[in-house]
Design a protein around this motif. Structure first.
Motif, PDB file in Angstrom:
ATOM      1  N   PRO A 118      42.928  12.242 110.559  1.00 36.00           N
ATOM      2  CA  PRO A 118      41.708  11.989 111.331  1.00 36.00           C
ATOM      3  C   PRO A 118      41.771  12.638 112.707  1.00 36.00           C
ATOM      4  O   PRO A 118      42.847  12.939 113.219  1.00 36.00           O
ATOM      5  N   PRO A 119      40.622  12.888 113.343  1.00 32.05           N
ATOM      6  CA  PRO A 119      40.599  13.446 114.695  1.00 32.05           C
ATOM      7  C   PRO A 119      41.413  12.588 115.655  1.00 32.05           C
ATOM      8  O   PRO A 119      41.371  11.360 115.605  1.00 32.05           O
ATOM      9  N   GLY A 120      42.152  13.244 116.524  1.00 30.12           N
ATOM     10  CA  GLY A 120      43.001  12.548 117.480  1.00 30.12           C
ATOM     11  C   GLY A 120      44.428  12.395 117.034  1.00 30.12           C
ATOM     12  O   GLY A 120      45.291  11.990 117.823  1.00 30.12           O
ATOM     13  N   THR A 121      44.713  12.702 115.758  1.00 25.64           N
ATOM     14  CA  THR A 121      46.089  12.653 115.277  1.00 25.64           C
ATOM     15  C   THR A 121      46.911  13.749 115.952  1.00 25.64           C
ATOM     16  O   THR A 121      46.439  14.873 116.125  1.00 25.64           O
ATOM     17  N   ILE A 122      48.133  13.428 116.327  1.00 23.67           N
ATOM     18  CA  ILE A 122      49.023  14.412 116.941  1.00 23.67           C
ATOM     19  C   ILE A 122      50.163  14.731 115.973  1.00 23.67           C
ATOM     20  O   ILE A 122      50.723  13.844 115.343  1.00 23.67           O
TER      21      ILE A 122
ATOM     22  N   HIS B 136      56.022  15.457 135.996  1.00 21.51           N
ATOM     23  CA  HIS B 136      54.655  15.950 135.867  1.00 21.51           C
ATOM     24  C   HIS B 136      54.012  15.435 134.587  1.00 21.51           C
ATOM     25  O   HIS B 136      54.663  15.288 133.555  1.00 21.51           O
ATOM     26  N   LYS B 137      52.695  15.201 134.646  1.00 23.85           N
ATOM     27  CA  LYS B 137      51.949  14.612 133.537  1.00 23.85           C
ATOM     28  C   LYS B 137      50.719  15.462 133.266  1.00 23.85           C
ATOM     29  O   LYS B 137      50.075  15.946 134.202  1.00 23.85           O
ATOM     30  N   ARG B 138      50.381  15.634 131.980  1.00 25.37           N
ATOM     31  CA  ARG B 138      49.264  16.516 131.631  1.00 25.37           C
ATOM     32  C   ARG B 138      48.658  16.074 130.302  1.00 25.37           C
ATOM     33  O   ARG B 138      49.358  15.691 129.376  1.00 25.37           O
ATOM     34  N   ILE B 139      47.319  16.146 130.220  1.00 27.52           N
ATOM     35  CA  ILE B 139      46.632  15.874 128.959  1.00 27.52           C
ATOM     36  C   ILE B 139      46.878  17.030 127.997  1.00 27.52           C
ATOM     37  O   ILE B 139      46.830  18.200 128.380  1.00 27.52           O
ATOM     38  N   ILE B 140      47.145  16.696 126.732  1.00 28.43           N
ATOM     39  CA  ILE B 140      47.261  17.703 125.681  1.00 28.43           C
ATOM     40  C   ILE B 140      45.911  17.805 124.984  1.00 28.43           C
ATOM     41  O   ILE B 140      45.445  16.852 124.361  1.00 28.43           O
ATOM     42  N   GLU B 141      45.293  18.974 125.096  1.00 30.75           N
ATOM     43  CA  GLU B 141      43.969  19.168 124.523  1.00 30.75           C
ATOM     44  C   GLU B 141      44.050  19.314 123.001  1.00 30.75           C
ATOM     45  O   GLU B 141      45.108  19.580 122.434  1.00 30.75           O
ATOM     46  N   SER B 142      42.897  19.156 122.345  1.00 28.86           N
ATOM     47  CA  SER B 142      42.824  19.365 120.908  1.00 28.86           C
ATOM     48  C   SER B 142      43.193  20.811 120.576  1.00 28.86           C
ATOM     49  O   SER B 142      42.946  21.722 121.357  1.00 28.86           O
ATOM     50  N   GLY B 143      43.767  20.995 119.393  1.00 25.87           N
ATOM     51  CA  GLY B 143      44.187  22.321 118.986  1.00 25.87           C
ATOM     52  C   GLY B 143      45.693  22.475 119.066  1.00 25.87           C
ATOM     53  O   GLY B 143      46.435  21.485 119.133  1.00 25.87           O
ATOM     54  N   TYR B 144      46.137  23.720 119.074  1.00 22.77           N
ATOM     55  CA  TYR B 144      47.560  24.058 119.005  1.00 22.77           C
ATOM     56  C   TYR B 144      48.102  24.350 120.392  1.00 22.77           C
ATOM     57  O   TYR B 144      47.510  25.109 121.156  1.00 22.77           O
ATOM     58  N   THR B 145      49.241  23.741 120.740  1.00 20.37           N
ATOM     59  CA  THR B 145      49.891  23.959 122.033  1.00 20.37           C
ATOM     60  C   THR B 145      51.387  24.120 121.824  1.00 20.37           C
ATOM     61  O   THR B 145      52.079  23.149 121.501  1.00 20.37           O
ATOM     62  N   PRO B 146      51.931  25.326 122.000  1.00 20.99           N
ATOM     63  CA  PRO B 146      53.385  25.493 121.963  1.00 20.99           C
ATOM     64  C   PRO B 146      54.001  25.155 123.317  1.00 20.99           C
ATOM     65  O   PRO B 146      53.490  25.557 124.362  1.00 20.99           O
ATOM     66  N   LEU B 147      55.088  24.398 123.288  1.00 22.37           N
ATOM     67  CA  LEU B 147      55.830  24.042 124.499  1.00 22.37           C
ATOM     68  C   LEU B 147      57.212  24.675 124.410  1.00 22.37           C
ATOM     69  O   LEU B 147      57.835  24.658 123.351  1.00 22.37           O
ATOM     70  N   VAL B 148      57.697  25.209 125.524  1.00 25.16           N
ATOM     71  CA  VAL B 148      58.992  25.891 125.523  1.00 25.16           C
ATOM     72  C   VAL B 148      59.884  25.308 126.615  1.00 25.16           C
ATOM     73  O   VAL B 148      59.449  25.152 127.762  1.00 25.16           O
ATOM     74  N   ILE B 149      61.112  24.973 126.240  1.00 21.90           N
ATOM     75  CA  ILE B 149      62.143  24.589 127.204  1.00 21.90           C
ATOM     76  C   ILE B 149      63.109  25.764 127.286  1.00 21.90           C
ATOM     77  O   ILE B 149      63.792  26.090 126.313  1.00 21.90           O
ATOM     78  N   ASN B 150      63.136  26.423 128.434  1.00 23.91           N
ATOM     79  CA  ASN B 150      64.017  27.571 128.624  1.00 23.91           C
ATOM     80  C   ASN B 150      65.342  27.088 129.206  1.00 23.91           C
ATOM     81  O   ASN B 150      65.409  26.653 130.353  1.00 23.91           O
ATOM     82  N   SER B 151      66.392  27.195 128.411  1.00 23.03           N
ATOM     83  CA  SER B 151      67.707  26.731 128.820  1.00 23.03           C
ATOM     84  C   SER B 151      68.367  27.738 129.742  1.00 23.03           C
ATOM     85  O   SER B 151      68.139  28.949 129.644  1.00 23.03           O
TER      86      SER B 151
ATOM     87  N   GLU C  96      56.268  22.535 118.879  1.00 24.97           N
ATOM     88  CA  GLU C  96      54.891  22.863 118.533  1.00 24.97           C
ATOM     89  C   GLU C  96      54.062  21.586 118.423  1.00 24.97           C
ATOM     90  O   GLU C  96      54.473  20.622 117.771  1.00 24.97           O
ATOM     91  N   VAL C  97      52.908  21.603 119.061  1.00 25.67           N
ATOM     92  CA  VAL C  97      52.051  20.416 119.127  1.00 25.67           C
ATOM     93  C   VAL C  97      50.668  20.783 118.605  1.00 25.67           C
ATOM     94  O   VAL C  97      50.110  21.832 118.946  1.00 25.67           O
ATOM     95  N   ARG C  98      50.130  19.919 117.781  1.00 24.05           N
ATOM     96  CA  ARG C  98      48.764  20.103 117.292  1.00 24.05           C
ATOM     97  C   ARG C  98      48.048  18.764 117.360  1.00 24.05           C
ATOM     98  O   ARG C  98      48.527  17.775 116.816  1.00 24.05           O
ATOM     99  N   VAL C  99      46.911  18.730 118.049  1.00 27.77           N
ATOM    100  CA  VAL C  99      46.067  17.537 118.096  1.00 27.77           C
ATOM    101  C   VAL C  99      44.788  17.856 117.326  1.00 27.77           C
ATOM    102  O   VAL C  99      44.094  18.835 117.637  1.00 27.77           O
ATOM    103  N   VAL C 100      44.491  17.049 116.323  1.00 26.52           N
ATOM    104  CA  VAL C 100      43.358  17.310 115.440  1.00 26.52           C
ATOM    105  C   VAL C 100      42.055  16.981 116.159  1.00 26.52           C
ATOM    106  O   VAL C 100      41.914  15.918 116.768  1.00 26.52           O
ATOM    107  N   ASP C 101      41.095  17.911 116.098  1.00 26.35           N
ATOM    108  CA  ASP C 101      39.760  17.595 116.621  1.00 26.35           C
ATOM    109  C   ASP C 101      38.817  17.369 115.450  1.00 26.35           C
ATOM    110  O   ASP C 101      39.222  17.400 114.293  1.00 26.35           O
TER     111      ASP C 101
ATOM    112  N   HIS D 285      42.942  19.561 109.052  1.00 27.74           N
ATOM    113  CA  HIS D 285      44.154  20.000 108.364  1.00 27.74           C
ATOM    114  C   HIS D 285      45.066  20.723 109.349  1.00 27.74           C
ATOM    115  O   HIS D 285      45.083  21.949 109.397  1.00 27.74           O
ATOM    116  N   PRO D 286      45.789  20.008 110.181  1.00 24.96           N
ATOM    117  CA  PRO D 286      46.638  20.637 111.185  1.00 24.96           C
ATOM    118  C   PRO D 286      47.692  21.525 110.542  1.00 24.96           C
ATOM    119  O   PRO D 286      48.193  21.224 109.463  1.00 24.96           O
ATOM    120  N   ARG D 287      48.049  22.576 111.267  1.00 24.95           N
ATOM    121  CA  ARG D 287      49.092  23.474 110.774  1.00 24.95           C
ATOM    122  C   ARG D 287      50.390  23.180 111.504  1.00 24.95           C
ATOM    123  O   ARG D 287      50.420  23.109 112.721  1.00 24.95           O
TER     124      ARG D 287
END
Length: 264
Positions: free
Chosen positions: A24-28, A104-119, A128-133, A138-140
């Motif tokens: 459903p929409p809003g699923t992460i 730091h705090k931030r809203i994760i928008e709907s869609g695909y958002t890659p996050l990277v931790i550079n060591s 990899e983050v996907r929030v269903v709109d 069918h999130p990937r």
């Protein structure tokens, strides 16, 4: 599928889009190198980090510079947004190049958002983050506790740290999507207003201090800190690249803002 009855789900590693369930929409959906986790739109706290036994999504499990709990996704209720908080030591880099520092705090928008931790070990860890709109059913899948300090933390004198904290204030506060360094005059004013300043600073002495640090890092092999490397027009790029290197290695962090406490 009614989201009230949709439980959190563990996703297998490398789940292709065809194997990720409709949601459903809003699923992460949050996926790391060892698999992932899916949570429907409801009150929940989802953790990722190095400690495989204490997070939902393990990442960087063999890299001690990644925090045991490096980040937290939270949602207050079924109608709210998913928020990301950096609870780790190293920054989390967003797709637009913005660095989320500790706290730091931030809203994760709907869609695909890659996050990277550079060591600091010259490795990058992808979450990899996907929030269903409403149009995408069918999130990937595509604690800060006990973290080893990054190996590349640059030594700064107390006054250098004060100057660079003032220069990088907008970055450390995390309120601007695309922050820029303060001007030399504004940096000097901010430093002089600090109770930790040990002398009177001018725009020239501030600039010279920043140049000294930049030259030290250049000698250590950091790129993008000379006019020849950046090219004309240089603008503020030398300071931008210096600040990003200091943030990337956690040499500067949001706690340094205490040096500027009480200043508007």
């Amino acid at each position: 599928m009614a989201y009230e009855r949709f439980p959190p789900q563990i996703l297998p590693m490398g789940s292709p889009s065809g194997r990720v369930p409709s949601a459903p929409p809003g699923t992460i959906f949050v996926t790391g190198p060892e698999g992932g986790y899916a949570v429907p739109p409801r009150r929940y706290t989802l953790l990722f980090g190095r400690d495989r036994e204490d997070v939902h999504v393990p990442v960087g499990v063999d890299d001690p510079t990644v925090s045991r709990r490096h980040g937290v996704f939270t949602r207050a209720d079924t109608e709210g947004d998913w928020w990301l908080v950096n609870t780790g030591n190293l920054p989390i880099e967003l797709p637009d190049g913005v660095l989320m520092l500790t706290g730091h705090k931030r809203i994760i928008e709907s869609g695909y958002t890659p996050l990277v931790i550079n060591s600091s070990k010259q490795r990058s860890h992808l979450v990899e983050v996907r929030v269903v709109d409403g149009d995408d059913r069918h999130p990937r899948s595509t604690s800060s506790a006990e973290t080893t300090a990054p190996e590349t933390v640059y030594a700064l004198s107390p006054q250098e740290r004060l100057v660079l904290t003032a220069l990088a204030r907008r970055y450390l506060e995390g309120q601007d999507a695309f922050p820029l360094p303060l001007a030399w005059e504004d940096t000097a004013r901010l430093v002089n207003a600090s109770p930790y300043a040990t002398k009177s600073w001018t725009f020239r002495s501030v600039a010279n201090t920043v140049e000294d640090v930049r030259e030290r890092l250049r000698r250590r092999g950091v790129r993008g800190l000379t006019r020849d490397e950046v090219g004309e027009p240089v603008g503020s790029m030398l300071s931008v690249n210096l600040i990003r290197e200091l943030l990337r290695t956690a040499t500067l962090n949001a706690q340094d803002l205490e040096l500027l406490a009480g200043q508007g």
